[in-house]
Design an enzyme around this catalytic site. Structure first.
Site, PDB file in Angstrom:
ATOM      1  CB  SER A  97      64.234  73.133  11.328  1.00 37.27           C
ATOM      2  OG  SER A  97      65.239  72.153  11.435  1.00 37.27           O
ATOM      3  CE1 TYR A 117      64.441  65.707   9.516  1.00 37.67           C
ATOM      4  CE2 TYR A 117      65.760  67.298  10.717  1.00 37.67           C
ATOM      5  CZ  TYR A 117      65.110  66.913   9.570  1.00 37.67           C
ATOM      6  OH  TYR A 117      65.122  67.733   8.478  1.00 37.67           O
ATOM      7  CB  THR A 166      60.811  65.603   9.324  1.00 37.61           C
ATOM      8  OG1 THR A 166      60.119  66.834   9.505  1.00 37.61           O
ATOM      9  CG2 THR A 166      61.201  65.447   7.862  1.00 37.61           C
ATOM     10  CE  LYS A 189      58.512  69.116   5.934  1.00 43.02           C
ATOM     11  NZ  LYS A 189      59.870  68.625   5.690  1.00 43.02           N
ATOM     12  CG  HIS A 235      63.365  66.529   3.505  1.00 42.78           C
ATOM     13  ND1 HIS A 235      63.176  65.949   4.724  1.00 42.78           N
ATOM     14  CD2 HIS A 235      64.154  67.605   3.740  1.00 42.78           C
ATOM     15  CE1 HIS A 235      63.832  66.634   5.657  1.00 42.78           C
ATOM     16  NE2 HIS A 235      64.420  67.641   5.077  1.00 42.78           N
TER      17      HIS A 235
HETATM   18  C1  LIG Z   1      67.694  74.208   2.784  1.00 42.13           C
HETATM   19  C2  LIG Z   1      66.610  73.328   3.298  1.00 42.13           C
HETATM   20  C3  LIG Z   1      66.650  72.843   4.610  1.00 42.13           C
HETATM   21  C4  LIG Z   1      65.614  72.031   5.079  1.00 42.13           C
HETATM   22  N1  LIG Z   1      65.630  71.606   6.376  1.00 42.13           N
HETATM   23  C5  LIG Z   1      64.584  70.890   6.865  1.00 42.13           C
HETATM   24  C6  LIG Z   1      64.521  70.546   8.246  1.00 42.13           C
HETATM   25  O1  LIG Z   1      65.403  70.865   9.024  1.00 42.13           O
HETATM   26  N2  LIG Z   1      63.439  69.842   8.658  1.00 42.13           N
HETATM   27  C7  LIG Z   1      62.429  69.460   7.820  1.00 42.13           C
HETATM   28  O2  LIG Z   1      61.461  68.823   8.243  1.00 42.13           O
HETATM   29  N3  LIG Z   1      62.470  69.796   6.510  1.00 42.13           N
HETATM   30  C8  LIG Z   1      63.499  70.505   6.029  1.00 42.13           C
HETATM   31  N4  LIG Z   1      63.511  70.882   4.716  1.00 42.13           N
HETATM   32  C9  LIG Z   1      62.382  70.520   3.853  1.00 42.13           C
HETATM   33  C10 LIG Z   1      61.271  71.589   3.900  1.00 42.13           C
HETATM   34  O3  LIG Z   1      60.623  71.605   5.145  1.00 42.13           O
HETATM   35  C11 LIG Z   1      60.212  71.324   2.834  1.00 42.13           C
HETATM   36  O4  LIG Z   1      59.798  69.987   2.918  1.00 42.13           O
HETATM   37  C12 LIG Z   1      60.710  71.631   1.425  1.00 42.13           C
HETATM   38  O5  LIG Z   1      61.577  72.730   1.394  1.00 42.13           O
HETATM   39  C13 LIG Z   1      59.514  71.889   0.522  1.00 42.13           C
HETATM   40  O6  LIG Z   1      59.927  72.109  -0.775  1.00 42.13           O
HETATM   41  P1  LIG Z   1      60.106  73.584  -1.398  1.00 42.13           P
HETATM   42  O7  LIG Z   1      61.413  74.086  -0.905  1.00 42.13           O
HETATM   43  O8  LIG Z   1      60.072  73.335  -2.865  1.00 42.13           O
HETATM   44  O9  LIG Z   1      58.951  74.423  -0.912  1.00 42.13           O
HETATM   45  C14 LIG Z   1      64.536  71.679   4.217  1.00 42.13           C
HETATM   46  C15 LIG Z   1      64.512  72.192   2.908  1.00 42.13           C
HETATM   47  C16 LIG Z   1      65.520  73.008   2.446  1.00 42.13           C
HETATM   48  C17 LIG Z   1      65.441  73.545   1.044  1.00 42.13           C
END
Ligand SMILES: Cc1cc2nc3c(=O)[nH]c(=O)nc-3n(C[C@H](O)[C@H](O)[C@H](O)COP(=O)(O)O)c2cc1C
Length: 391
Positions: free
Chosen positions: A108, A130, A156, A254, A278
């Protein structure tokens, strides 16, 4: 800890909850509004069953594949998460674990470690951005990632700046100063092993986003970077096509839920897309990605690599997603629980748990390879699937 190895992701999560300060654990639980989407991401996998065979099963099974030009040992990628203060080695530990298990690292732009350090630890690093800042800034961040060795770009698009949660959001300070320490002391003091892990390194979490640093400036704080993003006008499809052109290499969008959006992603020449909400942290009420996946895979699966992320906690979840049309999945919280539970070894443990679960599901379904999976291997209740944006 007597036995640091854990047998399921649920056990890793229990240990993470016991180990992490309440605010850090709460930031990983995340979710938004009423938590409908984050709950559905998990519940939807429970509603899917298997149609197993019992004899004539394959003695050996394979699960290697390729995504965005990288050969990978199993159909699982590290999804980018911008989180802080889980472990002092943060994304570098995750990247090493992924490297040791032969899978890509999604980093990220809000991560706590630099793309240089992470790409040095994992030669299949995909950098995530982003639409944040002006075009010069976007190009500068992208070129920095390319120079560091990133092999692909993930953009994303499904963030809606919703920041309320019915169960209350954790308090996260702008930076760790005396005031923040006093406020956090009651929850940190009851988590001595977390405190000790950081204390041993001689450093406290600095809560900055090093990959958002501009030339000649200091790395912004997490909230400083978030503020820049909130101030940025939202991108058009033409903007994303411009970004895709600037990058030139393997490119993933994404956050797709709808078939009509998936077609736009194909039109702009992306290599891959991830059907994703997300992790349910975004527009609450968006169905679980697994419900929307088959319609997207049917519409564009021959033109773009279709991935899925959201709710993967077991190898059998991976197999369900593959059977319903995904080429591979990305995981978020699962590896974060592993990182909290046992650092790099904990992430490797999670990846091994998933690999074992994929293998035993393939065995039970009578498949010698993930490429043999079909929709007939999965049973879904009536009304389970939600084709979005098909008209
Ligand atoms: C705490 C947290 C922070 C996240 N930060 C980002 C991020 O910075 N960029 C991004 O594309 N997705 C982010 N996501 C989404 C994850 O990439 C992913 O889509 C998501 O966690 C998938 O679901 P899961 O946690 O059930 O596996 C984040 C998710 C969580 C839980």
């Amino acid at each position: 800890m007597a036995n640091e190895w854990f047998e399921t992701v649920a056990e890793a999560q229990r240990r993470a909850k016991a180990y992490l300060p309440k605010s850090v654990y709460g930031a990983l639980i995340a979710g938004s509004e009423k938590g409908l989407s984050s709950a559905d991401n998990l519940a939807s996998f429970d509603q899917l069953g298997f149609a197993p065979h019992i004899a004539g099963l394959a003695n050996t099974r394979t699960m290697n594949t390729s995504v965005m030009g990288q050969e990978i040992s199993m159909p699982v990628l590290i999804s980018p998460t911008g989180v802080q203060a889980v472990h002092p080695e943060g994304e570098v530990a995750i990247a090493r674990a992924a490297q040791n298990r032969g899978i890509p690292m999604g980093l990220s732009s809000f991560a706590s470690k630099s793309v240089e350090d992470v790409a040095a630890a994992n030669d299949k690093t995909f950098f995530q951005m982003y639409w944040c800042g002006d075009k010069d800034t976007l190009v500068q961040r992208m070129e920095r990632a390319r120079a560091a060795g990133a092999k692909g770009l993930i953009v994303t698009l499904d963030w809606s700046f919703s920041n309320g949660r019915d169960w209350g959001s954790p308090w996260i300070p702008e930076k760790i100063d005396i005031k923040a320490m006093v406020k956090l002391a009651p929850e940190v003091i009851v988590k001595p092993s977390w405190l000790w892990t950081f204390a041993k390194t001689g450093r406290i979490p600095d809560l900055t986003a090093p990959n958002m640093q501009k030339p000649g400036e200091k790395a912004p704080t997490f909230f400083g970077a978030y503020y820049e993003w909130m101030q940025t006008p939202l991108p058009t499809w033409e903007d994303i096509a411009w970004l895709r052109q600037q990058w030139g290499g393997p490119f993933m969008v994404k956050g797709v839920s709808r078939v009509d959006d998936a077609k736009r992603v194909v039109d702009l020449g992306a290599t891959a897309l991830s059907v994703s909400n997300h992790g349910g942290n975004n527009l609450d009420g968006t169905p679980a990605p697994i419900r929307a996946l088959p319609a997207v895979a049917d519409a564009v699966g021959s033109q773009v690599e279709v991935l899925l992320d959201g709710g993967i906690r077991r190898g059998s979840d991976v197999v369900k997603a593959l059977a319903l049309g995904a080429r591979a999945v990305m995981i978020g919280r699962a590896y974060l629980w592993g990182l909290a539970a046992n650092g790099q070894a904990g992430v490797e443990n999670v990846l091994d748990v998933l690999r074992g679960g994929i293998d035993s599901s393939l065995m039970g379904l009578g498949k010698a390879s993930t490429s043999e999976l079909t929709r007939d291997d999965v049973v879904a209740p009536e009304g389970f699937f939600k084709p979005l944006g098909t008209r």
